[in-house]
Design a protein around this motif. Structure first.
Motif: not given
Length: 165
Positions: A114-136
């Motif tokens: 998968l092509e990966k895009k990371d728009f998170s803060s990279l903080s250890k305390d963060s709770k990131p979500y992941v979206i799997i999408a069909n783009v182009d």
């Protein structure tokens, strides 16, 4: 007006690479000042170095903002607290699944390329979500940190596409 609207933003934590670049830029400022004090032709070199650093240093300060409006989410990058650029826009019709980062729901996507895009803060305390999408016509894995309000709005608009576990 029944539009669903939520926004959230995070400041990107400095990585080792950005801290190293900042240290090199500070050394560049010192070198530029040294060239200016030497004089003659080196003055122009020193001024050039200082001008380049003046414009490049703020670009290392990165923030991400997410805007969800009625089934569509925009990912914007803000550099230097002044320049905004929309990096990605997806419609939730393109989304296959959205779940927390280490959710077992995402296990079937771990073996995929998968092509990966990371728009998170990279903080250890963060709770990131992941979206799997069909783009182009490409499957994409997008990491971001939505607010509680944004999660509620997404769940209201597309309840079958979001998983909380």
């Amino acid at each position: 007006m029944n539009d669903l609207y939520a926004e959230a933003g995070v400041k990107r934590k400095d990585t080792a690479a950005t801290m190293g670049l900042k240290a090199l830029m500070i050394l560049g400022v010192l070198a530029g000042l040294f060239f200016i004090f030497i004089g003659q032709i080196f003055t122009f070199v020193g001024i050039g170095i200082l001008i380049a650093i003046f414009f490049l240093f703020p670009s290392l300060d990165i923030e991400y903002e997410y805007v969800f409006v009625d089934g569509q989410i925009d990912f914007d990058r803000i550099t230097g607290k002044s320049r905004r650029k929309t990096i990605l826009r997806i419609d939730f019709d393109q989304v296959e699944i959205m779940a927390p980062l280490n959710s077992p729901v995402l296990d079937s996507y771990n073996h995929m390329q998968l092509e990966k895009k990371d728009f998170s803060s990279l903080s250890k305390d963060s709770k990131p979500y992941v979206i799997i999408a069909n783009v182009d016509n490409k499957k994409m894995k997008i990491m971001f940190e939505p607010s509680e309000k944004m999660l509620a709005m997404i769940k209201q608009k597309s309840p079958r596409k979001i998983s909380n576990y």
